[in-house]
Design a protein around this motif. Structure first.
Motif, short mmCIF file in Angstrom:
data_model
loop_
_atom_site.label_atom_id
_atom_site.label_comp_id
_atom_site.label_asym_id
_atom_site.label_seq_id
_atom_site.Cartn_x
_atom_site.Cartn_y
_atom_site.Cartn_z
N ARG A 1 0.70 -1.25 0.09
CA ARG A 1 -0.02 0.08 0.02
C ARG A 1 0.59 1.15 -0.17
O ARG A 1 2.08 1.10 0.47
CB ARG A 1 -1.04 0.12 1.23
N ASP A 2 0.33 2.31 -0.41
CA ASP A 2 1.14 3.50 -0.65
C ASP A 2 0.31 4.60 0.13
O ASP A 2 0.81 5.77 0.20
CB ASP A 2 1.48 4.04 -1.96
N GLY A 3 -0.73 4.27 0.84
CA GLY A 3 -1.56 5.21 1.70
C GLY A 3 -2.57 5.92 0.88
O GLY A 3 -3.26 6.75 1.02
N SER A 4 -2.71 5.42 -0.12
CA SER A 4 -3.87 6.18 -1.09
C SER A 4 -5.32 5.51 -0.55
O SER A 4 -5.50 4.55 -0.10
CB SER A 4 -3.86 5.59 -2.47
N VAL A 5 -6.01 6.59 -0.92
CA VAL A 5 -7.43 6.30 -0.80
C VAL A 5 -8.28 6.88 -1.83
O VAL A 5 -7.94 7.83 -2.17
CB VAL A 5 -7.94 6.94 0.69
N PRO A 6 -9.48 6.15 -2.10
CA PRO A 6 -10.15 6.65 -3.25
C PRO A 6 -11.11 7.93 -2.98
O PRO A 6 -11.04 8.34 -1.83
CB PRO A 6 -11.14 5.64 -3.69
N ASP A 7 -10.94 8.70 -4.16
CA ASP A 7 -11.93 10.11 -4.03
C ASP A 7 -13.20 9.56 -4.29
O ASP A 7 -13.54 8.85 -5.30
CB ASP A 7 -11.44 11.20 -4.87
N ILE A 8 -14.24 10.04 -3.28
CA ILE A 8 -15.64 9.71 -3.43
C ILE A 8 -16.54 10.72 -3.77
O ILE A 8 -16.32 11.85 -3.01
CB ILE A 8 -16.02 8.89 -2.05
N ALA A 9 -17.28 10.67 -4.86
CA ALA A 9 -18.09 11.81 -5.21
C ALA A 9 -19.42 11.08 -5.19
O ALA A 9 -19.63 10.18 -5.62
CB ALA A 9 -17.64 12.21 -6.78
N GLN A 10 -20.33 11.93 -5.02
CA GLN A 10 -21.86 11.48 -4.71
C GLN A 10 -22.72 12.64 -5.56
O GLN A 10 -22.41 13.83 -5.50
CB GLN A 10 -22.49 11.35 -3.45
N ASP A 11 -23.64 12.24 -6.66
CA ASP A 11 -24.45 13.06 -7.21
C ASP A 11 -25.81 12.46 -7.37
O ASP A 11 -26.18 11.49 -8.04
CB ASP A 11 -23.96 13.28 -8.73
#
Length: 184
Positions: A86-96
């Motif tokens: 892991r490199d500490g990434s987290v996904p960006d979450i968008a909600q529409d």
């Protein structure tokens, strides 16, 4: 593992519970959790005695989205467990509204809550593949449980690799069983 007899028929002794709808989607700091019951839920009574498939979208590294699909999480930890790089990434979450998108770098996955299960995966804004209706399933083969996933491919798309198999390099048209065990 092949569960079908041809393209449309199930093999004898096989029962499938497909994730029909994205009934509920939860956002967290780690990604999205999608709850997909095996039938459309119209009222509370529809939730009784049906399998529920849980799909978790996460991001272990930049430009990577992981998808873990399970049925009946919990119970006894059987291990061994191996740590993912892991490199500490987290996904960006968008909600529409009811639509959710998890993205990391150039890759993204989108799904709409309350509709038939249809997870579209894009790379650099272009369609790569999708997991659509009957794309995820809990399979019961004569008492043994398996998880099944199907990705949609376009005409002319090729699948390469998939580990050490002594078959043609291009895997289209083959049934490839992937199995992971502790070599030690």
């Amino acid at each position: 593992m092949r569960f079908t007899n041809g393209f449309w028929l199930m093999r004898e002794g096989v029962k499938a519970a497909y994730g029909k709808t994205a009934h509920r989607i939860d956002k967290s700091a780690q990604g999205l959790t999608i709850f997909a019951p095996s039938k459309v839920i119209a009222d509370r009574g529809d939730t009784l005695n049906i399998p529920l498939i849980t799909a978790r979208l996460h991001s272990p590294m930049k430009n990577i989205l992981g998808l873990k699909i399970s049925h009946h999480e919990g119970g006894v930890e059987k291990g061994p467990h191996f740590e993912l790089a892991r490199d500490g990434s987290v996904p960006d979450i968008a909600q529409d509204g009811n639509s959710f998108t998890a993205s990391n770098g150039e890759i993204s996955a989108s799904i709409t809550q309350g509709e038939l299960f249809d997870l579209e995966i894009k790379g650099d804004g272009s369609h790569l593949t999708r997991i659509s209706n009957k794309g995820i399933a809990w399979m019961n083969d004569n008492g043994s449980s398996f998880m099944n996933i199907q990705l949609n491919l376009g005409v002319g798309e090729l699948i390469y690799g998939l580990g050490e198999h002594f078959t043609p390099f291009v895997k289209n048209g083959q049934s490839v069983e992937l199995w992971n065990e502790d070599g030690g």
